[in-house]
Scaffold this motif. Structure first.
Motif, mmCIF file in Angstrom:
data_model
loop_
_atom_site.group_PDB
_atom_site.id
_atom_site.type_symbol
_atom_site.label_atom_id
_atom_site.label_comp_id
_atom_site.label_asym_id
_atom_site.label_seq_id
_atom_site.Cartn_x
_atom_site.Cartn_y
_atom_site.Cartn_z
ATOM 1 N N VAL A 65 -5.517 12.499 -1.362
ATOM 2 C CA VAL A 65 -5.499 11.040 -1.526
ATOM 3 C C VAL A 65 -5.950 10.385 -0.224
ATOM 4 C CG1 VAL A 65 -3.641 10.938 -3.254
ATOM 5 C CG2 VAL A 65 -3.055 10.824 -0.826
ATOM 6 N N TYR A 68 -3.266 4.062 0.776
ATOM 7 C CA TYR A 68 -1.802 3.926 0.812
ATOM 8 C C TYR A 68 -1.244 3.827 -0.607
ATOM 9 C CZ TYR A 68 -2.453 3.640 5.745
ATOM 10 O OH TYR A 68 -2.785 3.978 7.028
ATOM 11 N N PRO A 69 0.067 4.071 -0.795
ATOM 12 C CA PRO A 69 0.652 4.052 -2.135
ATOM 13 C C PRO A 69 0.253 2.791 -2.908
ATOM 14 C CG PRO A 69 2.287 4.803 -0.559
ATOM 15 C CD PRO A 69 1.075 4.378 0.239
ATOM 16 N N GLY A 70 -0.215 2.994 -4.138
ATOM 17 C CA GLY A 70 -0.646 1.853 -4.958
ATOM 18 C C GLY A 70 -2.066 1.415 -4.679
ATOM 19 N N ARG A 71 -2.654 1.913 -3.582
ATOM 20 C CA ARG A 71 -4.026 1.492 -3.211
ATOM 21 C C ARG A 71 -4.836 2.731 -2.833
ATOM 22 N NH1 ARG A 71 -3.369 -1.439 1.787
ATOM 23 N NH2 ARG A 71 -1.190 -0.784 1.828
ATOM 24 N N ARG A 72 -4.872 3.712 -3.759
ATOM 25 C CA ARG A 72 -5.560 4.961 -3.454
ATOM 26 C C ARG A 72 -6.990 4.902 -3.940
ATOM 27 N NH1 ARG A 72 -1.842 7.361 -0.015
ATOM 28 N NH2 ARG A 72 0.072 7.805 -1.128
ATOM 29 N N ALA A 77 -2.513 10.051 -8.414
ATOM 30 C CA ALA A 77 -1.731 9.911 -7.183
ATOM 31 C C ALA A 77 -0.275 9.497 -7.427
ATOM 32 C CB ALA A 77 -2.406 8.901 -6.253
ATOM 33 N N GLU A 78 0.183 9.577 -8.674
ATOM 34 C CA GLU A 78 1.521 9.080 -9.001
ATOM 35 C C GLU A 78 2.607 9.704 -8.107
ATOM 36 O OE1 GLU A 78 2.539 10.047 -13.013
ATOM 37 O OE2 GLU A 78 4.631 9.407 -12.764
ATOM 38 N N ASP A 81 2.165 9.000 -4.386
ATOM 39 C CA ASP A 81 2.664 7.659 -4.065
ATOM 40 C C ASP A 81 4.182 7.669 -3.948
ATOM 41 O OD1 ASP A 81 0.085 6.849 -4.179
ATOM 42 O OD2 ASP A 81 0.362 5.305 -5.710
ATOM 43 N N ARG A 82 4.805 8.388 -4.893
ATOM 44 C CA ARG A 82 6.260 8.411 -4.866
ATOM 45 C C ARG A 82 6.765 9.046 -3.558
ATOM 46 N NH1 ARG A 82 9.807 11.448 -9.349
ATOM 47 N NH2 ARG A 82 8.396 10.593 -10.907
ATOM 48 N N GLU A 84 5.135 9.380 -0.612
ATOM 49 C CA GLU A 84 4.843 8.606 0.601
ATOM 50 C C GLU A 84 5.741 7.371 0.680
ATOM 51 O OE1 GLU A 84 0.724 7.986 1.550
ATOM 52 O OE2 GLU A 84 1.225 6.612 3.192
ATOM 53 N N THR A 85 6.022 6.766 -0.489
ATOM 54 C CA THR A 85 6.910 5.609 -0.496
ATOM 55 C C THR A 85 8.318 6.004 -0.051
ATOM 56 O OG1 THR A 85 5.592 4.643 -2.267
ATOM 57 C CG2 THR A 85 7.788 3.719 -1.938
#
Ligand SMILES: *Cc1c(COP(=O)(O)O)cnc(C)c1O
Length: 438
Positions: A65, A68-72, A77-78, A81-82, A84-85
């Motif tokens: 990826v 950033y999470p939500g902006r890949r 990337a689900e 994202d989880r 990294e968040t």
């Protein structure tokens, strides 16, 4: 007949490394034995949890990826994202920060991203001199930061090894840097970040605090936090914080956080090392638990016990002690150099690094000092009794080397045996195969 497709060779998804590559596996077995059978005193090292090793060896390593999470940039990337968040939220909670970037591949990358976010090439920077305990990524002439920026260095006072705040202030007034860096790799005392902020405010500079070596103590409330004072704080996750190799950037200003994010990616890095981000989430989760506070308290107690034991045997400890996981010893009174001393300690089963001391007349390949850290030994379970014993063992070896070289073989042999016994009482990774002792 159904089409068999084109599977990878038999065993690709199932054969363990132990069976597929003897050359690599045997070196790894040796390393496990080395870590198990020797005492690790290198301040940059620690011993990660089984849970961290699990995260690092997970197939998440396959996922690419960017962003950033939500902006890949890429799909799928689900879970990335989880993870990294989770890491970001835990870092923010642990250090009381408004913003965190958990992507830096190392502490140096974290610092470079801060340079990119806050400076233009040629801008002036004030940082601690490498010779006084600073870090390569703070403007060493050999590092990109030293080649592309106008670096000025403050140092420590030769007479007591303490940071010279008056000199830092005078240099700030003279050079009017845009960025001031506080923090180093071999400075054993708590830094007065409030004073540095005053100096920075006075000349309109931003303050970067680099807590690479004591982030775990800050997390465990055993060391003042730089966060209330610094505009931006960097850390490594693998030293005193006891996690995966990598870096972190923390700040409390939304605009600066945005610039930092784009300086990490796409500024100085590409895709995310997701297994490392997963492992950062693990170590930050561990550091949020109450037990970690105990760990941090014991690191500090142990570091102080080691410094006391060394001083009790007549070894010179720079600044007379420590407020951090590390200490610096000055070998000049013994007529020894760091390179030789570190080599003999290694033979005796103690791993440490040579290190320059304030006013060191020797070049960096030789040095007049040694640096010791208590983070790894504390993880192993050593308490103040063990660290006092380790201090006495170190002193035996160094004093023999200095005063009775004829006895040195006998002393290193005896020390090695004592260290073997100590290590067997505090085993690490009991379920991990290891080679025979190196
Ligand atoms: C260890 C350290 C770093 C980061 O080093 P890397 O090897 O790049 O992870 C940065 N700053 C300081 C002060 C350090 O001690």
């Amino acid at each position: 007949m159904p089409d068999a497709g084109n599977p990878p060779h038999a065993g690709y998804f199932s054969d363990p490394l132990a069976e597929t590559d003897d050359a690599v596996w045997s070196a790894l077995l040796g390393e496990t034995a080395r870590q198990r059978d020797r005492i690790e005193l290198i301040a940059s090292e620690n011993i990660v949890s089984r849970a961290t090793l699990d995260a690092l060896g997970h197939p998440i390593v396959n996922k690419t990826v960017e962003g950033y999470p939500g902006r890949r940039y890429y799909g799928g990337a689900e879970f990335a994202d989880r993870l990294e968040t989770l890491a970001i939220d835990r870092a923010k909670r642990l250090f009381g920060a408004g913003f965190a970037n958990v992507q830096p591949h190392s502490g140096s990358q974290a610092n470079l991203a801060v340079f990119l976010a806050t400076l233009r090439p040629g801008d002036r920077v004030l940082a601690m001199d490498l010779a006084a305990g600073g870090h390569l990524s703070h403007g060493s002439p050999a590092n990109l930061t030293g080649k592309w920026f106008d670096i000025h260095h403050y140092g420590v006072r030769e007479e007591d090894g303490l940071l010279d705040y008056d000199q830092a202030e005078a240099l700030a007034k003279e050079h009017r840097p845009k960025l001031i860096i506080a923090g180093g790799s071999a400075y054993p005392r708590a830094i007065d970040f409030a004073r540095f902020r005053e100096i920075a405010d006075d000349v309109g500079a931003l303050l970067l605090a680099d807590m690479a070596h004591f982030a775990g103590l800050v997390a465990g409330d055993q060391h003042p936090s730089p966060l209330p004072h610094a505009h931006v704080t960097t850390a490594t996750t693998y030293k005193n914080l006891r996690g995966v190799r990598g870096g972190l950037i923390l700040c409390n200003d939304a605009d600066l956080a945005k610039r930092i994010d784009s300086s990490v990616f796409p500024g100085v890095q590409g895709s995310v090392i997701l297994n490392a981000v997963a492992a950062k989430a693990v170590c930050l989760g561990e550091a949020l638990r109450p037990e970690f506070r105990d760990y941090a308290r014991r690191v500090l107690e142990n570091a102080r016990a080691l410094a006391q034991a060394l001083m009790g045997q007549g070894i010179a400890v720079v600044t007379g002690g420590t407020d951090t996981p590390l200490m610096l010893i000055d070998l000049r009174p013994l007529g020894l150099t760091g390179d030789i001393a570190a080599g003999i300690l290694e033979q005796a089963g103690l791993t440490a690094n040579k290190n320059g001391v304030p006013g060191d007349p020797q070049p960096p390949q030789v040095t007049s000092g040694l640096r010791f850290g208590a983070s790894a030994g504390t993880t192993r379970g050593f308490g103040t009794g063990e660290f006092t014993a380790i201090g006495d063992l170190i002193a035996d070896v160094l004093l023999a080397l200095a005063d009775h070289p004829g006895d040195l073989d006998a002393v290193t042999g005896r020390t090695r045996n004592a260290i073997g016994r100590l290590c067997r009482r505090f085993p690490i990774y009991p379920d991990t195969p290891a080679g025979s002792p190196p």
